[in-house]
Scaffold this motif. Sequence first.
Motif, PDB file in Angstrom:
ATOM      1  N   ASN A 144       2.205   5.378   1.130  1.00 46.30           N
ATOM      2  CA  ASN A 144       2.958   4.797   2.234  1.00 46.30           C
ATOM      3  C   ASN A 144       2.086   4.788   3.484  1.00 46.30           C
ATOM      4  O   ASN A 144       1.794   5.834   4.053  1.00 46.30           O
ATOM      5  N   HIS A 145       1.694   3.613   3.927  1.00 50.01           N
ATOM      6  CA  HIS A 145       0.834   3.455   5.105  1.00 50.01           C
ATOM      7  C   HIS A 145       1.662   3.259   6.374  1.00 50.01           C
ATOM      8  O   HIS A 145       1.108   2.954   7.423  1.00 50.01           O
ATOM      9  N   THR A 146       2.989   3.389   6.296  1.00 48.24           N
ATOM     10  CA  THR A 146       3.870   3.084   7.426  1.00 48.24           C
ATOM     11  C   THR A 146       4.546   4.348   7.965  1.00 48.24           C
ATOM     12  O   THR A 146       4.514   5.408   7.341  1.00 48.24           O
ATOM     13  N   SER A 147       5.236   4.181   9.107  1.00 42.86           N
ATOM     14  CA  SER A 147       5.961   5.302   9.715  1.00 42.86           C
ATOM     15  C   SER A 147       7.389   5.421   9.186  1.00 42.86           C
ATOM     16  O   SER A 147       8.104   6.349   9.546  1.00 42.86           O
ATOM     17  N   SER A 164       7.131  10.168   1.920  1.00 45.71           N
ATOM     18  CA  SER A 164       7.260  10.418   3.353  1.00 45.71           C
ATOM     19  C   SER A 164       6.408   9.427   4.142  1.00 45.71           C
ATOM     20  O   SER A 164       5.499   8.793   3.596  1.00 45.71           O
ATOM     21  N   PRO A 165       6.686   9.289   5.443  1.00 50.67           N
ATOM     22  CA  PRO A 165       5.857   8.407   6.269  1.00 50.67           C
ATOM     23  C   PRO A 165       4.384   8.828   6.195  1.00 50.67           C
ATOM     24  O   PRO A 165       4.076  10.019   6.225  1.00 50.67           O
ATOM     25  N   HIS A 166       3.511   7.855   6.081  1.00 49.64           N
ATOM     26  CA  HIS A 166       2.067   8.078   5.999  1.00 49.64           C
ATOM     27  C   HIS A 166       1.728   9.101   4.909  1.00 49.64           C
ATOM     28  O   HIS A 166       0.875   9.960   5.096  1.00 49.64           O
ATOM     29  N   ASN A 200      13.912   5.382  10.506  1.00 54.73           N
ATOM     30  CA  ASN A 200      13.976   6.518  11.425  1.00 54.73           C
ATOM     31  C   ASN A 200      14.154   7.810  10.628  1.00 54.73           C
ATOM     32  O   ASN A 200      15.191   8.469  10.718  1.00 54.73           O
ATOM     33  N   TYR A 225      13.062  10.779  10.822  1.00 54.41           N
ATOM     34  CA  TYR A 225      13.123  12.076  11.486  1.00 54.41           C
ATOM     35  C   TYR A 225      14.303  12.191  12.454  1.00 54.41           C
ATOM     36  O   TYR A 225      14.327  13.065  13.317  1.00 54.41           O
ATOM     37  N   LYS A 260      -2.632   5.789   8.067  1.00 56.24           N
ATOM     38  CA  LYS A 260      -1.741   5.659   9.226  1.00 56.24           C
ATOM     39  C   LYS A 260      -1.956   4.304   9.895  1.00 56.24           C
ATOM     40  O   LYS A 260      -2.867   4.124  10.689  1.00 56.24           O
ATOM     41  N   LYS A 275      -0.126   1.101  12.114  1.00 57.28           N
ATOM     42  CA  LYS A 275       0.988   0.810  13.012  1.00 57.28           C
ATOM     43  C   LYS A 275       1.570  -0.550  12.682  1.00 57.28           C
ATOM     44  O   LYS A 275       0.852  -1.476  12.325  1.00 57.28           O
ATOM     45  N   GLU A 276       2.880  -0.644  12.832  1.00 55.43           N
ATOM     46  CA  GLU A 276       3.581  -1.901  12.634  1.00 55.43           C
ATOM     47  C   GLU A 276       3.252  -2.802  13.824  1.00 55.43           C
ATOM     48  O   GLU A 276       3.390  -2.387  14.975  1.00 55.43           O
TER      49      GLU A 276
END
Length: 178
Positions: free
Chosen positions: A40-43, A60-62, A92, A94, A169, A171-172
Amino acid sequence: MSYLSGSAVCQWLGGCLLVLLAGCSLGESKFLGGNLNGVNHTSAAINYFSVNGYGGPNISPHGYGGGMCCAMLPRQWQPGLKLKVEWETDPNPYARLKRKPSGYGPDEEAYAKHKANYQQHISIVDLPAYETETLCSLKIHFLPCNQIKVATACMAYGQPGYPIKEPLKMKEPAVCPK
């Protein structure tokens, strides 16, 4: 109570052996099985994903998720093979949700409101060529703008020679390309 005679037992065992041997001579499978992994390369969190109906892990994110058995692919790769990737994201992951009065678990109303933001995605992607007779794993990379890249390499993401080079990591962008 009667028992089978010695020759009857031998005949019965011989018959069982023939049935077992017949099962072994069915030839090789038309498919290869390998682990299903995700990067997963996204947040956003990947709540789940599947490839051609084979379920993958949450990620999980990243992060990484994997080792789920199994993705089945044709033993012989051919041009034009496609994969259907389906996944759900939590944009979202977290978020701090209101807790139940007992303190155990999120409040149902708060969770329902959070879950309403989950997003479902489907993408049809090309299956990259693979030349081996064994499939180590099928790795699905989740990139910004709901893009997907796929690798069938036996090495892990980040190792020299791995075919997908995007950083973990990412960014969108403000606007995704169409």
